[in-house]
Enzyme design. Structure first.
Site, short mmCIF file in Angstrom:
data_model
loop_
_atom_site.label_atom_id
_atom_site.label_comp_id
_atom_site.label_asym_id
_atom_site.label_seq_id
_atom_site.Cartn_x
_atom_site.Cartn_y
_atom_site.Cartn_z
N SER A 12 4.83 4.01 -33.94
CA SER A 12 6.13 3.41 -33.49
C SER A 12 7.05 4.77 -32.87
CB SER A 12 7.07 3.25 -35.15
OG SER A 12 7.24 4.31 -35.60
N ILE A 88 -5.57 20.03 -36.06
CA ILE A 88 -6.01 20.59 -34.66
C ILE A 88 -6.83 21.75 -34.61
CG2 ILE A 88 -4.93 21.29 -32.32
CD1 ILE A 88 -4.47 18.17 -32.88
N HIS A 104 7.23 15.83 -38.15
CA HIS A 104 6.94 15.59 -39.71
C HIS A 104 8.08 14.77 -40.32
CE1 HIS A 104 5.10 16.77 -43.68
NE2 HIS A 104 6.45 17.28 -43.87
N ASP A 145 1.73 21.79 -40.79
CA ASP A 145 3.33 21.84 -40.80
C ASP A 145 3.75 23.33 -41.19
OD1 ASP A 145 3.11 19.08 -40.97
OD2 ASP A 145 2.75 18.95 -42.93
C1 GRF Z 1 5.78 9.31 -38.94
O1 GRF Z 1 6.52 9.22 -40.19
C2 GRF Z 1 5.45 10.70 -38.69
O2 GRF Z 1 6.50 11.59 -38.95
C3 GRF Z 1 4.25 10.84 -39.69
O3 GRF Z 1 3.55 9.70 -39.61
C4 GRF Z 1 4.46 8.51 -39.17
C5 GRF Z 1 3.89 8.11 -38.24
O4 GRF Z 1 4.60 6.68 -37.70
N1 GRF Z 1 3.78 12.25 -39.43
P1 GRF Z 1 3.86 6.07 -36.48
O5 GRF Z 1 2.54 5.76 -36.37
O6 GRF Z 1 4.72 6.71 -35.26
O7 GRF Z 1 4.81 4.68 -36.44
#
Ligand code: GRF
Length: 201
Positions: A12, A88, A104, A145
């Site tokens: 998303s 990474i 994050h 993070d």
């Molecule tokens: C998001 O909440 C992002 O912050 C986290 O994993 C989720 C991924 O969502 N690291 P999407 O795959 O972008 O829908």
């Protein structure tokens, strides 16, 4: 600006970048890389005929060098981790110093680190009884993070009854914050001054 987006899941955030009108004219998504050849995010990239790359499970030096080569050939200027779940490798971080960012789904430095991804984060936030949560975009270094924070946005969660509700509110913020930071990168408005990241107007 040439972008590579790293993904592992639903996609998303990738979609939010692709759909952002303001970004359309200033970025070019040259590649989408994933450790999961079956994830929805990768399928989205394939449907849009964006070059894709499967990051192998075993990150030996040869594998990392070939990934770096793939990225350099496409003249990638910024790597965006959008729901990417793997660490990474050091060599990649060194090759793209201050050019890798991650989103994050909480307010770092709290609720981050190994194992803190997806619903694990929102459950921990819920159980802590915190009254605000939010999203953080930060530079990527060798630790989960831990890189310098670029931008954050908060959301009130004082009334929530479930971790899922927190996830929903935070995701909404993520979809705005990540394109905003990418835009600032493309405009060369993200600087490091006195050891702090600043964003120019
Ligand atoms: C998001 O909440 C992002 O912050 C986290 O994993 C989720 C991924 O969502 N690291 P999407 O795959 O972008 O829908």
């Amino acid at each position: 600006m040439n972008l590579a987006v790293f993904v592992s899941g639903r996609g998303s955030n990738l979609k939010a970048i692709i759909d952002n009108q303001e970004l359309n004219s200033i970025i070019n998504i040259k590649a989408v890389c994933s450790n999961d050849s079956n994830c929805n995010a990768l399928k989205l990239a394939q449907s849009l005929e964006i070059d894709t790359y499967i990051v192998p499970k075993i990150q030996d030096e040869r594998a990392v060098v070939s990934l770096i080569d793939f990225l350099q050939k496409r003249e990638i200027e910024l790597i965006v981790l959008a729901g990417y779940l793997k660490l990474i490798p050091e060599l990649l971080v060194e090759s793209f110093e201050y050019k890798i960012i991650n989103i994050h789904p909480a307010l770092l430095p709290a609720f981050g680190g190994k194992g803190m991804y997806g619903m694990n984060v929102h459950k921990a936030v819920f159980e802590s009884s915190a009254k605000v949560s939010g999203a953080t975009v930060h530079f990527v270094n060798q630790e989960y993070d831990k890189g310098k924070i670029i931008a954050q946005r908060c959301v009130d969660i004082s009334d929530v009854k479930t971790p899922e509700k927190i996830a929903e509110r935070v995701l909404d913020i993520e979809h705005k914050l990540l394109p905003y930071v990418i835009k600032k990168f493309a405009q060369n408005k993200i600087k490091i001054l006195n050891n702090r990241v600043i964003i120019l107007d």
